[in-house]
Motif scaffolding. Structure first.
Motif, short mmCIF file in Angstrom:
data_model
loop_
_atom_site.label_atom_id
_atom_site.label_comp_id
_atom_site.label_asym_id
_atom_site.label_seq_id
_atom_site.Cartn_x
_atom_site.Cartn_y
_atom_site.Cartn_z
N THR A 61 3.50 -2.77 -12.75
CA THR A 61 2.51 -1.73 -13.01
C THR A 61 1.76 -1.99 -14.31
O THR A 61 0.55 -1.75 -14.39
CB THR A 61 3.18 -0.35 -13.07
OG1 THR A 61 4.26 -0.38 -14.03
CG2 THR A 61 3.75 0.06 -11.72
N ASN A 62 2.43 -2.50 -15.31
CA ASN A 62 1.77 -2.76 -16.59
C ASN A 62 0.81 -3.94 -16.51
O ASN A 62 -0.31 -3.86 -17.02
CB ASN A 62 2.82 -3.01 -17.67
CG ASN A 62 3.43 -1.72 -18.21
OD1 ASN A 62 2.84 -1.04 -19.03
ND2 ASN A 62 4.60 -1.38 -17.70
N LEU A 63 1.22 -5.01 -15.85
CA LEU A 63 0.31 -6.16 -15.72
C LEU A 63 -0.84 -5.85 -14.77
O LEU A 63 -1.94 -6.38 -14.92
CB LEU A 63 1.08 -7.39 -15.24
CG LEU A 63 2.00 -8.03 -16.28
CD1 LEU A 63 2.65 -9.28 -15.73
CD2 LEU A 63 1.24 -8.36 -17.56
N THR A 64 -0.60 -4.98 -13.78
CA THR A 64 -1.70 -4.54 -12.92
C THR A 64 -2.74 -3.79 -13.73
O THR A 64 -3.95 -3.96 -13.54
CB THR A 64 -1.16 -3.63 -11.80
OG1 THR A 64 -0.28 -4.39 -10.97
CG2 THR A 64 -2.30 -3.10 -10.93
N ARG A 68 6.23 -7.68 2.33
CA ARG A 68 6.03 -6.34 1.75
C ARG A 68 6.05 -6.42 0.23
O ARG A 68 6.86 -7.13 -0.35
CB ARG A 68 7.13 -5.38 2.22
CG ARG A 68 7.05 -5.01 3.69
CD ARG A 68 8.12 -3.98 4.03
NE ARG A 68 8.16 -3.73 5.46
CZ ARG A 68 7.42 -2.82 6.09
NH1 ARG A 68 6.56 -2.10 5.39
NH2 ARG A 68 7.52 -2.66 7.38
N ASP A 69 5.16 -5.70 -0.39
CA ASP A 69 5.12 -5.62 -1.83
C ASP A 69 6.35 -4.84 -2.31
O ASP A 69 6.54 -3.69 -1.90
CB ASP A 69 3.84 -4.90 -2.27
CG ASP A 69 3.62 -4.96 -3.77
OD1 ASP A 69 4.61 -4.90 -4.52
OD2 ASP A 69 2.46 -5.06 -4.19
N PRO A 70 7.21 -5.43 -3.15
CA PRO A 70 8.40 -4.71 -3.61
C PRO A 70 8.08 -3.48 -4.45
O PRO A 70 8.91 -2.59 -4.59
CB PRO A 70 9.15 -5.77 -4.43
CG PRO A 70 8.10 -6.74 -4.85
CD PRO A 70 7.12 -6.79 -3.71
N LEU A 71 6.85 -3.43 -4.96
CA LEU A 71 6.47 -2.31 -5.82
C LEU A 71 5.88 -1.15 -5.03
O LEU A 71 6.19 0.01 -5.28
CB LEU A 71 5.45 -2.79 -6.87
CG LEU A 71 5.23 -1.90 -8.09
CD1 LEU A 71 6.51 -1.78 -8.90
CD2 LEU A 71 4.12 -2.48 -8.95
N THR A 72 5.05 -1.44 -4.02
CA THR A 72 4.35 -0.39 -3.27
C THR A 72 4.74 -0.32 -1.80
O THR A 72 4.36 0.62 -1.10
CB THR A 72 2.83 -0.62 -3.34
OG1 THR A 72 2.51 -1.85 -2.67
CG2 THR A 72 2.35 -0.70 -4.77
N ASN A 73 5.47 -1.33 -1.30
CA ASN A 73 5.87 -1.42 0.11
C ASN A 73 4.68 -1.72 1.04
O ASN A 73 4.80 -1.64 2.26
CB ASN A 73 6.59 -0.16 0.59
CG ASN A 73 7.53 -0.46 1.75
OD1 ASN A 73 8.20 -1.49 1.75
ND2 ASN A 73 7.57 0.42 2.73
N ILE A 122 2.91 -13.96 -8.05
CA ILE A 122 3.43 -14.65 -9.24
C ILE A 122 4.63 -13.91 -9.80
O ILE A 122 5.63 -14.52 -10.19
CB ILE A 122 2.32 -14.77 -10.30
CG1 ILE A 122 1.22 -15.72 -9.82
CG2 ILE A 122 2.89 -15.27 -11.63
CD1 ILE A 122 -0.01 -15.76 -10.69
N LEU A 123 4.57 -12.59 -9.83
CA LEU A 123 5.66 -11.79 -10.39
C LEU A 123 6.87 -11.73 -9.45
O LEU A 123 8.01 -11.70 -9.89
CB LEU A 123 5.18 -10.38 -10.69
CG LEU A 123 4.11 -10.25 -11.78
CD1 LEU A 123 3.64 -8.81 -11.89
CD2 LEU A 123 4.67 -10.72 -13.12
N SER A 157 8.35 -7.84 -10.42
CA SER A 157 7.32 -6.81 -10.59
C SER A 157 7.93 -5.42 -10.71
O SER A 157 7.31 -4.51 -11.25
CB SER A 157 6.34 -6.84 -9.41
OG SER A 157 7.00 -6.54 -8.20
N VAL A 158 9.16 -5.22 -10.20
CA VAL A 158 9.79 -3.90 -10.26
C VAL A 158 10.73 -3.75 -11.45
O VAL A 158 11.38 -2.71 -11.61
CB VAL A 158 10.58 -3.62 -8.95
CG1 VAL A 158 9.63 -3.57 -7.76
CG2 VAL A 158 11.66 -4.67 -8.71
N VAL A 159 10.82 -4.78 -12.30
CA VAL A 159 11.69 -4.71 -13.47
C VAL A 159 11.08 -3.80 -14.53
O VAL A 159 9.91 -3.96 -14.89
CB VAL A 159 11.91 -6.12 -14.07
CG1 VAL A 159 12.72 -6.04 -15.36
CG2 VAL A 159 12.59 -7.03 -13.06
N PRO A 160 11.84 -2.79 -15.02
CA PRO A 160 11.31 -1.88 -16.06
C PRO A 160 10.99 -2.63 -17.35
O PRO A 160 11.64 -3.62 -17.68
CB PRO A 160 12.46 -0.89 -16.27
CG PRO A 160 13.31 -1.00 -15.05
CD PRO A 160 13.20 -2.43 -14.61
#
Length: 514
Positions: A415-418, A118-123, A397-398, A402-405
């Motif tokens: 979200t920023n690198l996306t 699961r994507d930790p950012l979007t699930n 890679i992240l 990826s969920v770090v502010p």
């Protein structure tokens, strides 16, 4: 620069990769007991079954996402290029690599499902070669090596799908529209950027919904149009079939000298088109909501047939039956002409023009517009699929980071690198639209070749869990069950998602109990 890229491409697409693609397909076919033949009825049945959930898409949507990556300029311009530099025999080798590649696709896509997460950012579900490289051997002493291998593949895929491959699609689309309607390539580039930005910013769900509507409609429309033209020249079909098989093995007097080119261009453009072994299919396969990995592996194997045996064959017969082709004794248009079909203008470029002229032989003036419209949809959906794959590997890679502010800047690292990736792929589309076709195709071939080398070698090492899943699926089906996957019972370590999966709720049990 063009000479340098050509040299790099020559090393990557050496005979070694050609033989690797064919040998891997033969090996996987034997190991799976020719699953691509035995399970065709089950493949068709599964295409239209399966559930979607908040985290995953349906089997059909995953198929459409996969086909959106497979069905693109390779099905039109790629087939024309293969015939131009490899002769009609190249079409046979495209069939061969598709038949063998269907087993390769089953293995890699089943692995994609087994080791998804699961994507930790979007699930949302994420998976692909980078994921199975790093997870399948996580319990062994080789774990650090395979984790590095996974990161290398992910980096190569971000580069290939985010920057190199989109330019090929946008170039073909812009060229076709310019020829059909005289629209400036810059205008086409701007239009593509607007449409793509709307879809890719919407995430996996919007990508799947868009692909699920556009891909089936355009694929059917294109095949029907090609068949109408081919059957209007029905008297040519026996001769075409004979020429294809004869030139594939050097038995045709006109094309006997380029049998090596027929094999190379057939395999090269076949892999580019159907993507079997390239490592792109497992990304879409992993996004599906299914109760057993083998289900989506079978669906994705059939996608190879749809792409090559249906769509590429339609293009090949369209071009050959109408005489809209020109075969060169070399790898460039400056090489001597071995044979001219007679329907092409003397200045016709190798690519979509072949199919456009072919349709024009039946309906004068209609071919350019129809191929331009077909390529518009095919190329857009392919670029969208490329973005999804690049984003998936960026997430790998992240990882948990990826969920770090991000300090000062709003949002997380992910979200920023996306957003940066979205900008880069749009820039690649714009640059590709105004580049020359040879430059765009060279970059695309480099991207495809690098991914294929890494993925096929890795899958050969990790293949065993896919066969365990296949045998388990067939055993449960024989018992009259709707197969459910249990990696612990099959002694498949590293499939952590499935260890807690609840097939009745579409969520894992750990989530359900929270």
């Amino acid at each position: 620069m063009a000479e340098f890229l050509g040299t790099i491409n020559g090393y990557i697409w050496s005979n070694g990769l050609i033989y690797l693609c064919l040998a891997a397909g033969v090996y996987f076919s034997i190991r799976s007991r020719f699953v691509q033949v035995r399970q065709v009825p089950e493949m068709v049945r599964l295409m239209f079954r399966g559930e979607k959930s908040p985290s995953g898409v349906s089997s059909f949507q995953a198929l459409a996402m996969s086909l959106s990556g497979r069905v693109g300029t390779g099905n039109i311009a790629g087939v024309a290029t293969a015939i131009a530099f490899g002769g009609p025999g190249a079409l046979f080798w495209m069939w061969a690599v598709a038949f063998l590649g269907a087993s390769t696709s089953f293995v890699e896509c089943t692995l994609g499902q087994i080791y998804k997460t699961r994507d930790p950012l979007t699930n949302e579900y994420r998976g692909g070669p980078a994921y199975y490289f790093s997870r399948a051997m996580a319990h062994t002493r080789a774990a650090p090596l395979f984790k590095i291998y996974g990161f290398i593949f992910a980096a190569v895929t971000v580069l290939a799908c985010g920057l190199l491959l989109p330019s090929v699609q946008s170039n073909s689309m812009a060229s076709a529209m310019n020829q059909a309607w005289g629209i400036s390539t810059w205008v086409v580039a701007v239009g593509m950027i607007i449409v793509l930005a709307f879809v890719i910013i919407g995430g996996v769900k919007r990508i799947a919904a868009f692909a699920g509507v556009v891909v089936p409609f355009m694929a059917v429309a294109y095949i029907v149009m090609a068949l109408i033209v081919v059957f209007s020249n029905a008297s040519e079909i026996p001769g075409i079939v004979s020429t294809i098989f004869a030139s594939a093995f050097g038995a045709d007097a006109a094309f006997g000298a380029i049998i090596g080119a027929a094999v190379m261009w057939g395999v090269k453009r076949g892999v580019y088109s159907n993507e079997a072994g390239q490592g792109t299919g497992p990304h879409a396969a992993a996004a599906a909501e299914v109760s057993h990995p083998a289900k989506q592996g079978l669906v994705q194997a059939f996608a190879v047939y749809i792409d090559t045996l249906f769509i590429c064959t339609a293009t090949g017969f369209l071009i050959l039956s109408t005489g809209a082709y020109r075969v060169f004794d070399g790898d460039t248009v400056t090489s001597p002409v071995l044979k001219d079909g007679g329907a092409l203008p003397s200045d016709a470029a190798v690519g979509p023009t072949f199919a456009q002229v072919g349709i024009d032989t039946l309906w004068n003036g209609f071919g350019s517009s129809f191929i331009a419209i077909s390529l518009a949809f095919f190329c857009l959906t392919t670029i969208i699929a490329y973005y999804y794959m690049a984003e998936t590997n960026l997430r790998f890679i992240l990882g948990k980071h990826s969920v770090v502010p991000v300090p000062v800047i709003r949002g997380t690292i992910g979200t920023n690198l996306t957003a940066v990736l979205q900008v880069l792929i749009l820039v690649s589309v714009a640059v590709g639209a105004v580049s020359t076709a040879s430059e765009a195709w060279t970059l695309g071939d480099i991207g495809v070749g690098l991914m294929a080398w890494l993925n096929i070698i890795g899958v050969i090492i990790l293949q065993q869990p896919a066969y365990k899943a296949l045998r388990d699926y067939e055993r449960q089906k024989k018992s009259g069950l709707d197969p459910v996957f249990d990696p612990l019972a099959l002694n498949i370590p590293g499939a952590t998602f499935w260890e807690t999966y609840d097939p009745t709720g579409g969520k894992d049990r750990a989530q359900t109990t929270v």
